[in-house]
Design an enzyme around this catalytic site. Sequence first.
Site, short mmCIF file in Angstrom:
data_model
loop_
_atom_site.label_atom_id
_atom_site.label_comp_id
_atom_site.label_asym_id
_atom_site.label_seq_id
_atom_site.Cartn_x
_atom_site.Cartn_y
_atom_site.Cartn_z
CG ASP A 140 -1.97 -22.41 11.76
OD1 ASP A 140 -0.76 -22.15 11.59
OD2 ASP A 140 -2.53 -22.36 12.87
CD1 TRP A 145 7.10 -9.29 0.54
CD2 TRP A 145 8.26 -11.03 1.29
NE1 TRP A 145 7.89 -8.85 1.56
CE2 TRP A 145 8.61 -9.89 2.04
CE3 TRP A 145 8.85 -12.25 1.60
CZ2 TRP A 145 9.56 -9.94 3.07
CZ3 TRP A 145 9.78 -12.30 2.62
CH2 TRP A 145 10.14 -11.16 3.35
CE LYS A 172 7.80 -9.69 9.34
NZ LYS A 172 6.37 -9.30 9.45
CG ASP A 220 6.86 -10.45 5.78
OD1 ASP A 220 7.79 -10.13 6.55
OD2 ASP A 220 6.02 -9.62 5.37
N GLY A 274 -0.09 -10.84 -0.72
CA GLY A 274 0.53 -11.30 -1.97
C GLY A 274 1.63 -10.43 -2.52
#
Length: 206
Positions: free
Chosen positions: A96, A62, A161, A121, A60
């Site tokens: 997911d 970010w 990312k 990320d 958590g």
Amino acid sequence: MARSKSSAGWLKEHFDDYYVNKAKQDGWRSRAIYKLQEIDEKDQLFSKGMTVIDLGAAPGGWSQWTTHQTGDEGRVFALDILPVEPFAGVTFIQGDFQEDDVYQSLLDALDGREVDLVMSDMAPNMTGNKGVDIPRAMYLVELCVDLADQVLKPNGDLLMKVFQGEGYDQLLKSLREKYQKVLTRKPKASRPRSKEIYLLARGKKA
């Protein structure tokens, strides 16, 4: 069962890590906060009242920084396969991201709301085999790009990312066609041995 040398080494690196200790002292949930903070300070990602999607959100950090920057009028929609302790200003979806029903749950939560920033990320569980890891990581990136195509408002931004390897050049080409500019960032808080970088695609074309 004895820990492997590699896992023991990771634990030592983790507990000796400057950013891990700093996050504890500063009251943030993870060291990853400092990656986002550095990018934000350089590129001014946030403004008050923004709507933001945070993919790969656990634990958590970010989302914490985002709510801090976007204020009481901001909205954060966070998603991760792992649980996240809830806090104000964040709508959390556990699941997911690769599963269609989880993806749809995120869209349902948005309820037609246009998004100012999609950030990710996310990373797959790494095996150490580049032939396996890079395609898995790139698949997550492609899903993130698809989501941004669907929900980002014109001039919205995308931060992800990525790991350089097969498919990276094609990804850059595709993003440059969809956004006004694409920047690469390697925050100081990224571990030196990590191959991760962050792509910031700014100004989604209408």
